[in-house]
Design an enzyme around this catalytic site. Structure first.
Site, short mmCIF file in Angstrom:
data_model
loop_
_atom_site.label_atom_id
_atom_site.label_comp_id
_atom_site.label_asym_id
_atom_site.label_seq_id
_atom_site.Cartn_x
_atom_site.Cartn_y
_atom_site.Cartn_z
N ARG A 232 0.09 4.46 3.05
CA ARG A 232 0.14 4.05 4.46
C ARG A 232 0.46 5.18 5.43
O ARG A 232 0.33 5.01 6.63
CB ARG A 232 1.18 2.95 4.64
CG ARG A 232 0.61 1.58 4.50
CD ARG A 232 1.68 0.56 4.64
NE ARG A 232 2.56 0.49 3.48
CZ ARG A 232 3.72 -0.12 3.47
NH1 ARG A 232 4.17 -0.67 4.58
NH2 ARG A 232 4.46 -0.18 2.37
N TRP B 54 -8.92 6.36 -0.52
CA TRP B 54 -9.24 7.12 -1.72
C TRP B 54 -8.29 6.72 -2.82
O TRP B 54 -7.27 6.08 -2.59
CB TRP B 54 -9.23 8.62 -1.46
CG TRP B 54 -7.99 9.13 -0.81
CD1 TRP B 54 -6.81 9.44 -1.39
CD2 TRP B 54 -7.82 9.39 0.59
NE1 TRP B 54 -5.91 9.87 -0.46
CE2 TRP B 54 -6.51 9.86 0.76
CE3 TRP B 54 -8.67 9.28 1.71
CZ2 TRP B 54 -6.01 10.22 2.00
CZ3 TRP B 54 -8.16 9.65 2.95
CH2 TRP B 54 -6.84 10.10 3.09
N GLU C 285 -4.62 4.47 -10.64
CA GLU C 285 -5.43 3.27 -10.50
C GLU C 285 -6.63 3.35 -11.45
O GLU C 285 -7.05 2.34 -12.03
CB GLU C 285 -5.94 3.12 -9.06
CG GLU C 285 -4.83 2.85 -8.07
CD GLU C 285 -5.36 2.85 -6.63
OE1 GLU C 285 -6.03 1.89 -6.24
OE2 GLU C 285 -5.11 3.85 -5.92
N CYS D 225 0.84 -1.21 0.00
CA CYS D 225 0.00 0.00 0.00
C CYS D 225 0.87 1.25 0.00
O CYS D 225 1.74 1.43 0.85
CB CYS D 225 -0.93 -0.01 1.20
SG CYS D 225 -1.87 1.49 1.32
#
Ligand SMILES: Cc1cc2nc3c(=O)[nH]c(=O)nc-3n(C[C@H](O)[C@H](O)[C@H](O)COP(=O)(O)OP(=O)(O)OC[C@H]3O[C@@H](n4cnc5c(N)ncnc54)[C@H](O)[C@@H]3O)c2cc1C
Ligand SMILES: Cc1cc2nc3c(=O)[nH]c(=O)nc-3n(C[C@H](O)[C@H](O)[C@H](O)COP(=O)(O)O)c2cc1C
Length: 1164
Positions: free
Chosen positions: A148, A317, A322, A145
């Site tokens: 983080r 979010w 992406e 991730c």
């Protein structure tokens, strides 16, 4: 690329610096066996030791690297009990370590509880705080991730109470609404029940809460999102059919405790979508693209403390790539690059035109632009990776490492333009963690289903659709939202804050699950994981917290200083702060004013440059608001509330409403009401929930107490506890029944005032524990109300029980349940079983003027219209109320006399009156001289209200002491006041300033010093006393005796009303040259201690004069004098014992009365 634990182990061998092809492999730093990670752009090295805590081997080995294999599916079996216990113990270790309570009794107890529970049931119930801690930590540990840095800012919804798919659906709707937050996205996770023996898993079949259907066409093409084509067919198989567009929102498929999947349409008003437009290319709109705002992963499980939570939707979010590069750009997804490139006029026939790259950039730009245009949170990949680098650096410093999966952390676009590209990462698995699991539809027993459904696919039931669609915020507001905890903390000395706190809880119970706690009973370790904290607290002493707020205040400071140190490492400031913490946590005297503590904290916080990229502050996930009670008659108005508000802010808390101060002298109740209603509305808005009650209804509830005759009753009862024991239980004190030995008046009979020397003894009292106190401590006394007031009130009560019958007050209380509210009779939380006489004489405050709320209750019970109107006006118009209250200062009987047509149910009045509070007195004797006794010096309070023209009023406690007879039992307790003890070093000089009854503690000082002087030489003890006339010189003979014994030095009296002598107060005397010189020598040259006792205003004036003495005698500048004074406080050499505004009460009341009258004139 992904170096897992086994690989690290391999490279720990000394000869393996180079692998055969000559590439560099991570080095091991020999001393710490840290893996050295290089940044190839900056050349900086990071040292990772955290990998040593990695919990399982990855799939990479010496020969192969599995870094780009994107999913390792975890086991589906229920874990055996040994494994659960092992992992639970590891987790609980981490948890208690984080609380800095590792190895404590609490840790051991909790570990034992868990072990037992697992041994008996195979699972255990985690506390809400443990879940919240675990969920955040799992995010922190998620090596793939990029976002983080936000790990501590995660809202955790505990939905383990949910059993059915319908319940899951409702909780998920809450999640979507909360985290979407009208576009201002907030990270959240909802946790459903974990995997258990003998039961199917709770599952969400979707891969994300919100996703678009993909419809397979006969020609093999797909309309919609190809990613979801297979799942769309599953939904269809379950009876769903979509519209067939490119952007149909998929239904939720949820599996609760019965193991059967159920379909639910997400109400469209909950799904926020963003149409994609381009800032320059108008034609972009024609592409008809859109995407949803909320990315919420549902396919993973949360592996925490040995338990596997298989349904845990979590959301944050989007990072732009992406959507732009992957969802819309990937050829096997929406595949938009070629269309865009063509519209841009690029040559798509050749790679060398870089048409894909150019189209991808424009698409990403369009997505960013569109989200920003719609006010929906999104982050670009440059910003996201830059903050990740900062996070990596912070984590390496704070935690010794940060697992990172390079393959996933590099954005799909502009890889090497982002800083993460050049950083070496070490990938390893830490628990708690989020882990992949097989899609639920693949493991579901379809055969069993077809048997169950007679081989026919179950049709999506109309009723179910209707129910899902009908889902409204109302439903949520009434049942589910009550699951969101709101913690209400109070600190009080005389009980008002506690009353306000419970009123606040009543309001919050319409939409939340409020929990009211006294600060002293609150475990501060829980605070980081609270949703909302509402603080209601007063201020005492001279800007200090109430006694039951002191510990909490110190813990907050410790938390703040601890965080600063963690953040900045050991530097000059942290060394200074350490001193402060040490001072507060040790037996050393505490700093004198809380203001001083505040200044320590504010200075500390100035040094920390808090930016988004700093490690998360401890309260960064907590919403808070503070209501501070105080009195503007005091120089440090509402200081403790202000301190709490600013510290919560500095610790990262999110202030949902600015600090509100309620001035006892003007509209305190009204200010509280306004704050409470507003903070409730804002809390509802924050959590996107329906408030369940209109503002108007809330205000009405405030004015007329929620209780009426039908919700309170007396129940006959019995008790064998004496009154002291019951007073102790009510007030949370160890109350001792002392016996009155004497109550002699110290003033001449001719004086209109009386000051008593009260002597109380425990000589003939049976008491299990030793009784002791130190000079400087306080005694709390429980007085009794006056007979004429009680009897007068009785005449106005309806439904009076037999006054000698023991009764218990019971309240009808509502308990919210999923099936609707339930009503039960519960004993009153504070009032014990007692006779009516005991209640009215010893437990209830009937002399403080009634609140506006009580007047409102009276207004409804007045028979005469004019009285009803006046009472209503007083209850609702704050200026009128203040003018009435401070003009007359009426006790309850006077109120009844003013409104003769009012009568009230006895039980109702009892439930609405505040508790009679103990009165404090400084101990005025030393145990050395009067063993088994304590003496007090008590000024008897009698005054007339209405500018001295009203009826005579009697202070409750001082007159009770005046009228008590030798041998009477008086309920009392001792309170240690370690801020006002004599210095341990007897040779240090002591200066004491205490006019009037302010002399009380100093009598205990000189008696103690006399005893000590027999063992070793004592430093000088200097007294500056003041009174009205010479004949009011308290303890004159005893002082003279002490002077002759060379124990006491006496400065001349400050006399304020002695005929023919110039009026002077103690502060004037202190300024006189000789005295100033003397005091300066003792305090500055000989580093003595300074004590001041009595009225707050006097103490404030004395502290100012002392600084003037420093300037005049020590030739200090005003700043140097202030600095010296602060040092004295820090070193515990300046001590105050504050009685209140005793001397100024009449003046303050009449001023307040006047200003209320002016306000009324302005209103008219
Ligand atoms: C830490 C501490 C230590 C203390 N030590 C001592 C001590 O050693 N000796 C001592 O005598 N007292 C001491 N006091 C004060 C004491 O606790 C009581 O407040 C005092 O005795 C009055 O209590 P009471 O019950 O007689 O009056 P209450 O019934 O409490 O009435 C007092 C109230 O009446 C009102 N009032 C007072 N005067 C007037 C006026 N002229 N006009 C209108 N309204 C008025 C004010 O609102 C005041 O709060 C101490 C207080 C504290 C907090
Ligand atoms: C001895 C004493 C000291 C006080 N000191 C302060 C003070 O320093 N600052 C302030 O704003 N109020 C001060 N107050 C006023 C209280 O804070 C106020 O009465 C408040 O409403 C009490 O709330 P509680 O009943 O919750 O304790 C003091 C009151 C007393 C009796």
């Amino acid at each position: 690329m992904s170096a897992d634990y086994s690989m690290v182990k391999a490279i720990e061998s000394p000869n393996s610096d180079l692998i055969p092809n000559g590439k560099r492999i991570p080095e091991i730093e020999p001393r710490t066996s840290a893996v050295v990670l290089k940044n190839h752009f900056s050349g900086k090295l990071a040292f990772d030791t955290l990998h040593k805590a990695a919990s399982k081997n990855g799939s990479c080995g010496e020969e192969i690297c599995c870094g780009s294999i994107w999913m390792n599916l975890s086991d589906r079996k229920v874990r055996n009990r040994e494994l659960v216990i092992k992992e639970a113990m590891e987790f609980i270790d981490q948890y208690y370590r984080s609380l800095k309570r590792w190895g404590t009794k609490a840790h051991e107890t909790r570990a034992g509880q868990i072990r037992n529970e697992v041994e008996n049931t195979g699972t255990y119930n985690m506390t809400e705080t443990e879940i919240a801690f675990g969920a955040k930590l799992a995010w922190r540990n998620a090596s793939r991730c990029i976002g983080r840095i936000q790990w501590n800012k995660l809202q955790v919804f505990d939905a383990r109470y949910v059993g059915t798919a319908q319940g899951m659906f409702e909780a998920i709707c809450n999640h979507i609404r909360y985290s979407t937050n009208k576009g201002n996205l907030r990270s959240a996770i909802t946790v459903f029940q974990p995997r258990m023996e003998g039961r199917g898993d709770f599952r969400i079949w979707n891969s994300q809460l919100i996703g678009y259907a993909g419809y397979r066409q006969p020609d093999g093409s797909i309309v919609g999102d190809p990613l979801n084509a297979e799942f769309t067919e599953v939904c269809q198989k379950l009876g769903w059919s979509g519209q067939g567009t490119r952007f149909d929102i998929l239904p939720l498929v949820l599996q609760g405790s019965d193991g059967e999947p159920k379909l639910f349409n997400i109400p469209s008003e909950l799904v926020l979508e963003v149409p994609i437009v381009h800032p320059e290319f108008d034609w972009f709109l024609d592409l008809g693209l859109k995407w949803y705002a909320l990315p919420a992963v549902t396919s993973m499980k949360f592996d925490c403390g040995g338990l596997e939570y298989t349904a845990v939707p979590f959301s944050g979010w989007y990072m732009v790539t992406e959507i732009g590069s992957r969802d819309l750009g990937d050829p096997h997804r929406y595949n938009q690059l070629e269309v865009i490139a063509t519209r841009m006029g690029l040559d798509t026939c050749t790679n060398i035109s870089l048409w894909k790259d150019k189209a991808s950039v424009e698409l990403n730009l369009a997505v960013l632009h569109s989200y920003q245009r719609c006010g929906v949170t999104i982050v670009d990949h440059h910003t996201a990776t830059e903050s990740f680098m900062k996070h990596h650096e912070n984590e390496t410093r704070i935690r010794g490492g940060c697992p990172g999966d390079w393959v996933w952390l590099i954005p799909p676009t502009s890889g090497s333009l982002c800083p993460v590209f050049h950083q070496e990462f070490l990938n390893y698995t830490l628990k708690p963690m989020y882990d992949y699991q097989e899609p639920a539809w693949k493991t579901y027993d379809w055969k069993k289903r077809s048997l169950h459904h007679n081989g026919v696919s179950r049709k999506f039931h109309f009723k179910e659709i209707a129910r899902a669609v009908k889902f409204t915020s109302k439903l949520f507001g009434q049942v589910l939202s009550r699951r969101i905890k709101a913690t209400i903390l109070y600190a009080t000395e005389t009980g008002k804050s506690a009353t306000f706190a419970s009123q606040l809880a009543e309001i919050f119970s319409h939409a939340f699950h409020p929990q009211v706690k006294c600060m002293d009973d609150y475990d501060i370790a829980e605070i980081e994981h609270e949703n909302i904290v509402l603080v209601v607290c007063s201020t005492f002493g001279n800007g200090d917290p109430p006694e039951n707020g002191e510990r909490f205040a110190r813990e907050l400071i410790t938390m703040k200083l601890g965080h600063d140190r963690e953040e900045i490492g050991s530097n000059e400031r942290s060394r200074k702060d350490a001193r402060a913490i040490l001072r507060m946590n040790s037996a050393e005297p505490k700093p004198q004013t809380f203001e001083r503590l505040c200044s320590v904290v504010s200075v500390a916080s100035l040094a920390s440059d808090v930016t988004n990229e700093d490690p998360p502050l401890p309260l960064s996930n907590v919403r808070f608001s503070v209501f501070a009670l105080g009195s503007s008659a005091y120089p440090n108005f509402c200081a403790f509330g202000k301190f709490t508000d600013s510290l919560f802010g500095e610790l990262g808390g999110e202030r949902i409403l600015a600090l509100a101060c309620g001035d006892e002298l003007s509209g305190q109740e009204q200010a509280f009401k306004e704050w409470a209603v507003r903070v409730y509305q804002l809390a509802c808005e924050t959590f996107c929930i329906d408030s369940g009650i209109s503002e108007n209804d809330l205000s009405i509830r405030f004015h007329s107490a929620q209780k009426d005759e039908s919700s309170v009753r007396f129940k006959p009862n019995e008790t064998n506890l004496d009154i002291s024991t019951r007073l102790g239980a009510t007030h949370g004190r160890k109350v001792i029944p002392l016996r009155l030995k004497s109550n002699d008046n110290l003033l001449p009979k001719s004086s209109e005032l009386a000051t008593l020397n009260v002597s109380l003894t425990w000589k003939d009292i049976e008491w299990k524990e030793p009784i002791a106190f130190l000079p400087g401590d306080h005694v709390g006394l429980f007085a009794k109300n006056r007979k004429e007031v009680v009897e007068g009130i009785y005449r106005r009560l309806k439904n009076m029980p037999d006054r000698n019958q023991t009764i218990q007050v019971e309240l009808l209380e509502e308990i919210p349940t999923i099936a609707g509210p339930k009503f039960v009779w519960n004993p009153h939380g504070k009032l014990p079983s007692a006779t009516l006489d005991e209640l009215f004489y010893s437990f209830l405050d009937i002399t403080t003027p009634p609140t506006q709320q009580l007047l409102s209750v009276f207004s409804h019970r007045a028979e005469k219209e004019d009285e009803k109107k006046k009472l209503q006006m007083l209850a609702t118009n704050t200026a009128e109320y203040d003018a009435w209250k401070y003009g007359k200062w009426p006790h309850m009987l006077e109120v009844f006399e003013e409104f003769p047509s009012v009568s009230i149910d006895a039980a109702l009045l009892v439930s609405l009156l505040p508790l009679l509070q103990p009165r404090f007195y400084s101990v005025s004797s030393s145990l050395v001289y009067f063993p088994e006794e304590v003496h007090l010096t008590v000024g008897v309070l009698q005054f007339r209200s209405q500018g001295d023209n009203g009826p005579l009023h009697y202070g409750v406690c001082s007159n009770y002491l005046l009228n008590s007879k030798k041998g009477d039992v008086i309920s009392a307790f001792f309170r240690s006041e370690n801020r006002f003890h004599l210095p341990e070093e007897g040779n240090l000089p002591v200066v004491m300033v205490g006019p009037g009854t302010g002399i009380a503690p100093f009598r205990s000082f000189w008696q103690e010093k006399l005893a000590m002087s027999k063992k070793e030489p004592q430093g000088e003890l200097l007294l500056l006393f003041g009174c009205r006339t010479k004949e009011m010189d308290l303890y004159h003979d005893e002082k003279e005796y002490m002077r002759r014994k060379e124990i006491l030095t006496l400065l001349p009296l400050a006399l304020s009303r002695e005929p023919k002598i110039k009026k002077s107060y103690v502060q004037d005397r202190l300024l006189e040259n000789d005295h100033a010189q003397h005091v300066f020598d003792l305090i500055v040259r000989k580093r003595g201690h300074f004590y001041v006792c009595g009225d707050c205003t006097m103490a404030e004036a004395v502290s100012k004069v002392l600084r003037t003495v420093f300037q005049n005698i020590g030739h200090m500048t005003p700043e140097e004098a202030d600095e010296y004074f602060l040092h004295m406080q820090d070193d515990g050499r300046y001590h105050e014992d504050i009685f209140g505004i005793t001397l100024r009460a009449a003046e303050v009341h009449s001023k307040t009365h006047e200003s209320a009258k002016t306000q009324i004139e302005q209103q008219n």
